[in-house]
Design a protein around this motif. Sequence first.
Motif, PDB file in Angstrom:
ATOM      1  N   ARG A   1       1.715   2.910  -7.133  1.00 45.15           N
ATOM      2  CA  ARG A   1       3.130   2.722  -6.840  1.00 45.15           C
ATOM      3  C   ARG A   1       3.421   3.411  -5.318  1.00 45.15           C
ATOM      4  NH1 ARG A   1       8.345   3.111  -9.156  1.00 45.15           N
ATOM      5  NH2 ARG A   1       7.599   2.296 -11.030  1.00 45.15           N
TER       6      ARG A   1
ATOM      7  N   PHE B   1       1.817   1.247  -2.736  1.00 46.34           N
ATOM      8  CA  PHE B   1       2.582  -0.081  -2.703  1.00 46.34           C
ATOM      9  C   PHE B   1       4.033  -0.106  -1.630  1.00 46.34           C
ATOM     10  CE2 PHE B   1       6.340  -2.649  -3.905  1.00 46.34           C
ATOM     11  CZ  PHE B   1       5.831  -4.009  -3.853  1.00 46.34           C
TER      12      PHE B   1
ATOM     13  N   PHE C   1      -1.278  -4.956   1.217  1.00 46.59           N
ATOM     14  CA  PHE C   1      -1.426  -4.315  -0.096  1.00 46.59           C
ATOM     15  C   PHE C   1      -2.010  -5.636  -1.104  1.00 46.59           C
ATOM     16  CE2 PHE C   1      -0.363  -2.644  -4.388  1.00 46.59           C
ATOM     17  CZ  PHE C   1      -0.946  -1.220  -4.141  1.00 46.59           C
TER      18      PHE C   1
ATOM     19  N   PHE D   1      -2.872  -4.470  -9.585  1.00 47.42           N
ATOM     20  CA  PHE D   1      -1.748  -4.943  -9.065  1.00 47.42           C
ATOM     21  C   PHE D   1      -1.690  -6.266  -9.100  1.00 47.42           C
ATOM     22  CE2 PHE D   1       0.584  -6.299  -5.416  1.00 47.42           C
ATOM     23  CZ  PHE D   1       1.984  -6.030  -5.804  1.00 47.42           C
TER      24      PHE D   1
ATOM     25  N   GLU E   1       0.918  -9.396  -7.841  1.00 46.48           N
ATOM     26  CA  GLU E   1       1.909  -9.623  -7.095  1.00 46.48           C
ATOM     27  C   GLU E   1       2.742 -10.824  -7.711  1.00 46.48           C
ATOM     28  OE1 GLU E   1       0.984 -10.405  -3.105  1.00 46.48           O
ATOM     29  OE2 GLU E   1       2.947 -10.575  -2.563  1.00 46.48           O
TER      30      GLU E   1
ATOM     31  N   HIS F   1       9.622  -3.989  -3.106  1.00 43.86           N
ATOM     32  CA  HIS F   1       9.728  -3.382  -1.844  1.00 43.86           C
ATOM     33  C   HIS F   1      10.854  -3.942  -1.162  1.00 43.86           C
ATOM     34  CE1 HIS F   1       8.631  -1.713   1.760  1.00 43.86           C
ATOM     35  NE2 HIS F   1       7.412  -1.109   1.284  1.00 43.86           N
TER      36      HIS F   1
END
Length: 239
Positions: free
Chosen positions: A14, A17, A23, A58, A60, A115
């Motif tokens: 986290r 990120f 990333f 992770f 996306e 983000h």
Amino acid sequence: EWYDKLNSTNTCMRERFYSESKFSNGLIIAASEQTAGRGRQDRNWISRPDTNLCFSLFIETDAPLIEVPSLTMAVALGVVEMLVPKGIRAVPKWPNDVLVGNKKICGILSERVNHPDSQRSGIITGIGLNVNMTTEEAEAIDRPATSMLIEQGTASDLNETLAAIFEPLQYWIEQWEKGGFPAIRKTWTEKAGPIGKRLKVRDGEIIKSGLLAGFGDHGELLLETENGIETIWSGDVSQ
Ligand code: BTN
């Protein structure tokens, strides 16, 4: 990426990120030891160093928050499938566990990240799989627990075990990416069912009992109670 020691692979991922511009989708962070491993509902996740798998992945995705639980369910199917060739008959347990004979072998904790600057978003899925936990260690946990070692009678290499998860995980996550929970519903229901089984669901102070009626389009549990079909979004299920 393997680390000897981290606070928590989910927390580390986290932080990265939010702080790194590059990333990668699919990044996996694993730790031999976590000093502040986290479980669901603010519980701690405790694992002796170099004993079990603790890692985060992770993914996306701009899937909304409502789709996060069903990604966790897809990941659980991947773990169940990976255990089959090892002779371990595991089942997924709604919403985020994998059990062997009512004992927990794996817990999953998914968290959405968004983000604010780059507009990138995704889901961090943390997986704790009991690999070489001994019977004594399992008995010291306040809930029934087991491990691959306990089920198989032999210890497993952590790197090899992690590598064995990749393919089934990728398969089930791809199904979820293509079609959300409806794409995994059939398999999930076959493995987590059967429909009609009696369940108790506790959410805080509230306990509901009824019969499993199925799973909704986002993976929510449908419980047939005396008030009709109730939709359950979170809770601890027991039989
Ligand atoms: C649960 O069953 O409550 C979920 C447990 C999730 C534990 C894993 S271990 C790797 C990752 N990092 C964490 O801090 N938690 C998850």
